[in-house]
Design a protein around this motif. Structure first.
Motif, PDB file in Angstrom:
ATOM      1  N   THR A 259       0.036   5.070  19.146  1.00 42.97           N
ATOM      2  CA  THR A 259      -0.279   5.052  17.974  1.00 42.97           C
ATOM      3  C   THR A 259       0.849   3.742  17.254  1.00 42.97           C
ATOM      4  O   THR A 259       1.573   3.411  18.052  1.00 42.97           O
ATOM      5  CB  THR A 259       0.177   6.353  17.049  1.00 42.97           C
TER       6      THR A 259
ATOM      7  N   GLY B 245      -7.055   7.238  15.381  1.00 39.91           N
ATOM      8  CA  GLY B 245      -6.166   7.538  16.495  1.00 39.91           C
ATOM      9  C   GLY B 245      -5.092   6.266  16.387  1.00 39.91           C
ATOM     10  O   GLY B 245      -4.313   6.079  17.655  1.00 39.91           O
TER      11      GLY B 245
ATOM     12  N   ILE C 283       2.690   2.284  10.876  1.00 38.10           N
ATOM     13  CA  ILE C 283       1.651   1.724   9.567  1.00 38.10           C
ATOM     14  C   ILE C 283       2.529   1.100   8.380  1.00 38.10           C
ATOM     15  O   ILE C 283       3.499   1.961   7.969  1.00 38.10           O
ATOM     16  CB  ILE C 283       0.622   2.631   9.497  1.00 38.10           C
TER      17      ILE C 283
ATOM     18  N   GLY D 124       2.051   8.780   4.642  1.00 35.25           N
ATOM     19  CA  GLY D 124       2.202   8.645   5.806  1.00 35.25           C
ATOM     20  C   GLY D 124       2.606   7.307   6.402  1.00 35.25           C
ATOM     21  O   GLY D 124       2.253   6.946   7.453  1.00 35.25           O
ATOM     22  N   TYR D 125       2.991   6.451   5.546  1.00 41.55           N
ATOM     23  CA  TYR D 125       3.339   5.170   5.970  1.00 41.55           C
ATOM     24  C   TYR D 125       4.682   5.078   6.623  1.00 41.55           C
ATOM     25  O   TYR D 125       5.516   5.829   6.105  1.00 41.55           O
ATOM     26  CB  TYR D 125       3.265   4.230   4.509  1.00 41.55           C
ATOM     27  N   ASP D 126       4.714   4.176   7.433  1.00 41.96           N
ATOM     28  CA  ASP D 126       6.165   4.122   8.126  1.00 41.96           C
ATOM     29  C   ASP D 126       6.957   2.920   7.549  1.00 41.96           C
ATOM     30  O   ASP D 126       8.099   2.877   7.821  1.00 41.96           O
ATOM     31  CB  ASP D 126       5.943   3.884   9.672  1.00 41.96           C
TER      32      ASP D 126
ATOM     33  N   VAL E 296      -4.638   4.865   4.985  1.00 41.88           N
ATOM     34  CA  VAL E 296      -3.959   5.172   6.044  1.00 41.88           C
ATOM     35  C   VAL E 296      -4.409   6.685   6.553  1.00 41.88           C
ATOM     36  O   VAL E 296      -4.459   6.658   8.014  1.00 41.88           O
ATOM     37  CB  VAL E 296      -2.232   5.600   5.488  1.00 41.88           C
ATOM     38  N   ASP E 297      -5.237   7.359   5.941  1.00 41.80           N
ATOM     39  CA  ASP E 297      -5.790   8.571   6.241  1.00 41.80           C
ATOM     40  C   ASP E 297      -6.901   7.962   7.486  1.00 41.80           C
ATOM     41  O   ASP E 297      -7.075   8.642   8.302  1.00 41.80           O
ATOM     42  CB  ASP E 297      -6.542   9.288   5.273  1.00 41.80           C
ATOM     43  N   TYR E 298      -7.659   7.028   6.978  1.00 43.90           N
ATOM     44  CA  TYR E 298      -8.713   6.436   7.967  1.00 43.90           C
ATOM     45  C   TYR E 298      -8.097   5.975   9.290  1.00 43.90           C
ATOM     46  O   TYR E 298      -8.689   6.115  10.469  1.00 43.90           O
ATOM     47  CB  TYR E 298      -9.496   5.385   7.256  1.00 43.90           C
ATOM     48  N   LEU E 299      -7.043   5.245   9.109  1.00 45.40           N
ATOM     49  CA  LEU E 299      -6.514   4.622  10.549  1.00 45.40           C
ATOM     50  C   LEU E 299      -6.006   5.958  11.258  1.00 45.40           C
ATOM     51  O   LEU E 299      -6.059   5.400  12.476  1.00 45.40           O
ATOM     52  CB  LEU E 299      -5.208   3.832   9.989  1.00 45.40           C
ATOM     53  N   LYS E 300      -5.349   7.033  10.621  1.00 44.70           N
ATOM     54  CA  LYS E 300      -4.935   8.052  11.442  1.00 44.70           C
ATOM     55  C   LYS E 300      -6.159   8.747  12.400  1.00 44.70           C
ATOM     56  O   LYS E 300      -5.986   9.102  13.380  1.00 44.70           O
ATOM     57  CB  LYS E 300      -3.991   9.008  10.623  1.00 44.70           C
ATOM     58  N   LYS E 301      -6.956   8.769  11.695  1.00 44.62           N
ATOM     59  CA  LYS E 301      -8.466   9.335  12.136  1.00 44.62           C
ATOM     60  C   LYS E 301      -8.853   8.370  13.261  1.00 44.62           C
ATOM     61  O   LYS E 301      -9.474   9.080  14.247  1.00 44.62           O
ATOM     62  CB  LYS E 301      -9.442   9.568  11.096  1.00 44.62           C
TER      63      LYS E 301
END
Length: 252
Positions: A2, A251, A5, A29-31, A244-249
């Motif tokens: 991962t 992986g 982001i 969920g951004y870093d 960000v939700d899509y990127l996490k989906k």
């Protein structure tokens, strides 16, 4: 694997105050934050404090090409203050763009000179593309190739898949070609051609780019983080959260 982001703060420039957005971006969920000038210029220390207060990092920041050429030490100091390791000139104004291979080769050399100075402080320099770098010149060559070839190994690349798509290019082909130069990936998405809402851009995953097909190519580059961006969202929160939700989906 991962990736951290980042959120390109330019995306929400029309919805100040910007620092007030940091807690929400962290909750999504951004870093990290990728700022553009002038978001950090007035008070780099305050910008860094706002990041620290919200548990966010700054891996890289956008800056003027003229700043790298004429004021490299000022921007190196800014980078060190806000905690960034990559300095990124992202644009040349239309009225300043040359139309010859020699112009773009010269730009690459300017980046290389700045990168040599930055490297003495443990920093890197990368170019960020729009569409014009992928549009052929009169001799059929492309600005992007001149920039990176003349820049040499000192100059890295933050690839923007959305602008490549808008230029009629193929992000997959460019990810393969520049894999050893890419150190950051912007996952800007493009709405179907003819869309006028939000200037034709859309949250990542809602547009026409085949991201699942690109993910394996991301992993073959030297990219250390992923960046979301939207040039003109009508609602920055919707864009930021959906992306960000899509990127996490995926992986990432």
């Amino acid at each position: 694997m991962t990736y951290p982001i980042s959120y390109q703060l330019y995306s929400s420039r029309n919805f100040p105050p910007l620092f007030a957005q940091f807690p929400k971006l962290k909750s999504f969920g951004y870093d990290a934050i990728e700022p553009w000038l002038p978001a950090y210029e007035a008070d780099p220390k305050a910008f860094r404090q706002a990041l620290d207060d919200n548990g966010l990092k700054c891996h890289c920041f956008h800056m003027p090409l003229k700043g790298l050429v004429n004021e490299p030490n000022r921007f190196i100091d800014i980078a060190l203050t806000i905690g960034a390791s990559i300095m990124i000139p992202p644009y040349v104004l239309p009225e300043e763009r040359g139309t010859t291979a020699e112009y773009w080769q010269g730009l690459g050399r300017q980046l290389r000179e700045g990168a040599v100075l930055a490297s003495k402080h443990g920093l890197m320099v990368a170019w960020h593309n729009h569409d014009f770098e992928f549009r052929p010149l009169a001799d059929s060559s492309r600005p992007i190739d001149h920039i990176l070839n003349s820049g040499g190994e000192n100059v890295c690349f933050e690839i923007d898949c959305g602008w490549i798509t808008r230029a009629g290019g193929d992000p997959a082909a460019e990810l393969k070609k520049f894999a050893d130069r890419i150190i950051a990936i912007q996952v800007k998405d493009m709405a179907p051609p003819g869309t006028t809402q939000d200037d034709g851009w859309t949250p990542t995953g809602d547009g026409i780019i085949d991201w699942p097909n690109l993910v394996p190519l991301f992993r073959k580059t030297k990219a250390g983080h992923i960046v979301t961006e939207h040039d003109n969202p009508s609602d920055w929160r919707v864009f930021a959260k959906r992306s960000v939700d899509y990127l996490k989906k995926l992986g990432l």
